[in-house]
Design an enzyme around this catalytic site. Structure first.
Site, PDB file in Angstrom:
ATOM      1  N   GLU A   1      -3.272   7.558  -4.517  1.00 50.23           N
ATOM      2  CA  GLU A   1      -3.119   6.152  -3.599  1.00 50.23           C
ATOM      3  C   GLU A   1      -2.775   5.036  -4.842  1.00 50.23           C
ATOM      4  O   GLU A   1      -3.483   5.085  -5.911  1.00 50.23           O
ATOM      5  CB  GLU A   1      -4.420   5.919  -2.749  1.00 50.23           C
ATOM      6  CG  GLU A   1      -4.575   4.630  -2.356  1.00 50.23           C
ATOM      7  CD  GLU A   1      -5.770   4.308  -1.652  1.00 50.23           C
ATOM      8  OE1 GLU A   1      -5.796   4.826  -0.395  1.00 50.23           O
ATOM      9  OE2 GLU A   1      -6.822   3.863  -2.281  1.00 50.23           O
ATOM     10  N   TYR A  32       0.984  -1.354  -0.006  1.00 47.87           N
ATOM     11  CA  TYR A  32       0.126  -0.171  -0.069  1.00 47.87           C
ATOM     12  C   TYR A  32       0.833   1.167   0.095  1.00 47.87           C
ATOM     13  O   TYR A  32       1.873   1.161   0.671  1.00 47.87           O
ATOM     14  CB  TYR A  32      -0.979  -0.174   1.057  1.00 47.87           C
ATOM     15  CG  TYR A  32      -1.738   1.151   1.251  1.00 47.87           C
ATOM     16  CD1 TYR A  32      -2.843   1.402   0.575  1.00 47.87           C
ATOM     17  CD2 TYR A  32      -1.227   2.326   2.307  1.00 47.87           C
ATOM     18  CE1 TYR A  32      -3.774   2.750   0.673  1.00 47.87           C
ATOM     19  CE2 TYR A  32      -2.192   3.347   1.998  1.00 47.87           C
ATOM     20  CZ  TYR A  32      -3.388   3.696   1.387  1.00 47.87           C
ATOM     21  OH  TYR A  32      -4.169   4.745   1.554  1.00 47.87           O
TER      22      TYR A  32
END
Length: 378
Positions: free
Chosen positions: A185, A100
């Protein structure tokens, strides 16, 4: 402004961040030919809502006919109220690890923060905070290579994998600054046997900086049909996924009302700031918008300043006489002309409250089938 996944990936790729091979389709034409080049694929609905995987918005296919069928199915569905009008079809790769990565703005510190975790993937929200690395970025010096190397060491990464991910961090920050982003992201950033690729991407850009990134980045209209209608009337309105329709007059009182509903175990169907000083006609129009979303109950919270409580009461009576209301309605009136507003409602057999917590608990009780000393349209 939120970007679709395929748009975010185009920006990442153009700035040196590797992504999966893919193409966007608005129909089934060309799908079979694409699979001839890729083999097994992931078919991903392009919507602006989150959680599409769990909502059935991502499917997999190995054969052209199976892919065509699944593309047709997705284009005929809605994901969390968003109609699927296009899909992104991407090659399916063998994944060794999911990472992530994100850069966003920390409101308290007023500076960018890089977030990184080796526990990337679908349930990143459930990852314990201690497993997420946070690195605040001094905007005067930016994100430096030594900082990305420190982060990869904290993540336990080594060798080629660490070098590639450190490089992606630097490029991700460049994208963040270049496009005046509020969020960039990658989840997951996948590690394969040979390379590191962005398998999914989100970007949210600052609307006020649109003059700097348009027309390079097409404007994405995020509002639903109901939100557009409310906007045309000058009403601040956002659709939510709760049960209780809310109308209040002012952003602060509206947010406080939503918080109180949540505090007492319920949730709002919407955010609606009907504004101060709205006329009877404007208030009635706002109520009609609320009812069009089919809430299970309605809560009206008015603190009368320039908004007059009697105007709100008349507007509600007008809507009540126009529509066959079948849901519980609870009204709180306090402030300018509250006695007159209360009298107008009482003539219709409707009680109004002065205490907001009492109004909130009553509307929740009525929605759940309980009793309360308030008029109930059943």
């Amino acid at each position: 402004m939120k970007l679709y996944e395929y748009m975010a990936k185009e920006i990442l790729q153009s700035n040196g961040i590797p992504v999966l091979m893919g193409a966007v389709f608005t129909g089934v034409e060309g799908v079979a030919d694409f699979l001839e080049k890729t083999g097994p694929v992931a078919i991903k609905s392009q919507v602006l809502s989150g959680g599409r995987g769990k909502a059935g918005g991502i499917k997999f296919a190995t054969e052209p006919q199976d892919a065509i069928s699944k593309v047709r199915d997705l284009l005929a569905t809605e994901i969390k109220g968003c109609k699927v009008e296009m899909v992104l079809i991407e090659e399916k790769v063998s994944i060794e690890r999911e990472i992530y990565l994100a850069i966003t703005i920390d409101g308290a510190k007023r500076q960018p923060v890089l977030l990184a975790s080796i526990a990337g993937g679908m349930d990143i929200e459930q990852v314990p905070e201690e497993q997420v690395i946070k690195r605040f970025i001094d905007i005067t010096i930016g994100l430096q290579p030594y900082a990305t190397r420190q982060i990869t060491r904290q993540m336990g990464l080594k060798g080629r994998e660490a070098q590639q991910i450190a490089d992606i961090m630097l490029k991700l920050y460049q994208v963040f600054r270049k496009y005046d982003a509020e969020l960039v992201e990658i989840n997951p950033l996948v590690v394969t046997a040979t390379q590191v690729l962005a398998a999914d991407a989100k970007m949210t850009l600052d609307d006020e900086a649109a003059f700097r990134y348009l027309p390079e980045v097409p404007w994405v209209e995020e509002k639903t049909a109901v939100e557009k209608k409310a906007g045309d009337l000058g009403i601040s309105y956002v659709e939510l996924d709760g049960d209780i329709g809310v109308m209040a007059n002012g952003a602060g009182i509206t947010m406080a009302t939503l918080d109180l509903l949540k505090n007492f175990g319920a949730s709002a169907r919407n955010f609606m700031d009907a504004g101060g000083g709205s006329s009877l006609q404007a208030t009635a129009a706002a109520l009609e918008i609320l009812l069009s979303t089919k809430p299970k109950a309605l809560l009206i919270n008015i603190f009368g300043g320039i908004t007059r409580c009697d105007e709100v009461a008349r507007a509600f009576v007008q809507v009540k006489n126009t529509f066959d209301l079948k849901i519980p309605v609870v009204i709180r009136l306090i402030g300018t002309n509250e006695d007159l507003g209360t009298a107008i409602l009482q003539e219709q057999g409707i009680e109004s409250f002065k205490n907001i917590e009492e109004a909130v608990t009553n509307v929740i009780s009525l929605m759940n089938g309980g009793g309360a000393d308030v008029h109930n349209y059943q």
